[in-house]
Design an enzyme around this catalytic site. Structure first.
Site, short mmCIF file in Angstrom:
data_model
loop_
_atom_site.label_atom_id
_atom_site.label_comp_id
_atom_site.label_asym_id
_atom_site.label_seq_id
_atom_site.Cartn_x
_atom_site.Cartn_y
_atom_site.Cartn_z
CE1 TYR A 101 -149.09 -24.79 17.85
CE2 TYR A 101 -151.23 -24.81 18.64
CZ TYR A 101 -150.37 -23.53 18.88
OH TYR A 101 -149.77 -22.80 19.30
CG HIS A 142 -150.29 -25.90 22.82
ND1 HIS A 142 -149.47 -26.16 22.19
CD2 HIS A 142 -149.63 -24.39 23.11
CE1 HIS A 142 -148.80 -25.00 21.24
NE2 HIS A 142 -148.33 -23.83 22.03
CE1 TYR A 145 -149.57 -17.50 23.92
CE2 TYR A 145 -148.19 -18.09 25.84
CZ TYR A 145 -148.42 -17.78 24.32
OH TYR A 145 -147.34 -17.58 23.31
CD1 TRP A 158 -143.41 -23.86 22.84
CD2 TRP A 158 -144.01 -25.73 23.91
NE1 TRP A 158 -144.62 -24.36 22.99
CE2 TRP A 158 -144.82 -25.77 23.53
CE3 TRP A 158 -143.44 -27.40 24.97
CZ2 TRP A 158 -145.99 -26.11 23.73
CZ3 TRP A 158 -145.10 -27.75 24.31
CH2 TRP A 158 -145.99 -27.45 24.16
CD1 TRP A 159 -140.76 -21.44 20.58
CD2 TRP A 159 -138.87 -20.72 20.46
NE1 TRP A 159 -140.40 -20.76 21.07
CE2 TRP A 159 -139.16 -19.90 21.27
CE3 TRP A 159 -137.21 -20.30 20.78
CZ2 TRP A 159 -139.04 -18.53 21.89
CZ3 TRP A 159 -136.82 -19.26 20.45
CH2 TRP A 159 -137.52 -17.99 21.22
#
Length: 104
Positions: free
Chosen positions: A18, A22, A41, A76-77
């Site tokens: 993960y 990112h 963000y 992306w999802w």
């Protein structure tokens, strides 16, 4: 500008992957977020529960609601779905977190 916070949930054993994904965020996704009015963000991890806590600032006239229809966001999802709890369309399960305190 408003602040929006929510939590998501990682699956066991995927923290490093993960983080890597990112760290290598796609430039087109980064541009899409900025162009949609999303700024500052951050995502935080509770390593004991694998809960992710996200905080972002939304421009007053943001287009965050249009993101689910954008092809880059959908890709992306799909890319992230194996790592976290998701809805049927691979959108991350998000639980809104209401603000109860803020200090400037």
């Amino acid at each position: 500008m408003s602040i929006h916070a929510f939590k998501m949930q990682l699956k066991p054993g995927v923290i490093d992957e993960y983080r890597r994904r990112h760290d290598e965020i796609w430039p087109e996704l980064s541009s899409l977020l900025t162009d949609s009015g999303i700024h500052d963000y951050s995502i935080f991890l509770d390593e004991q529960t694998l809960s992710l806590f996200a905080v972002l600032r939304l421009a007053d006239h943001n287009r965050r609601d249009a993101l689910p229809d954008h092809p880059v966001m959908r890709r992306w999802w799909d890319y992230m779905a194996p790592l976290m709890e998701v809805e049927a369309d691979n959108r991350p399960v998000e639980t809104a977190l209401p603000m109860i305190f803020h200090h400037d």
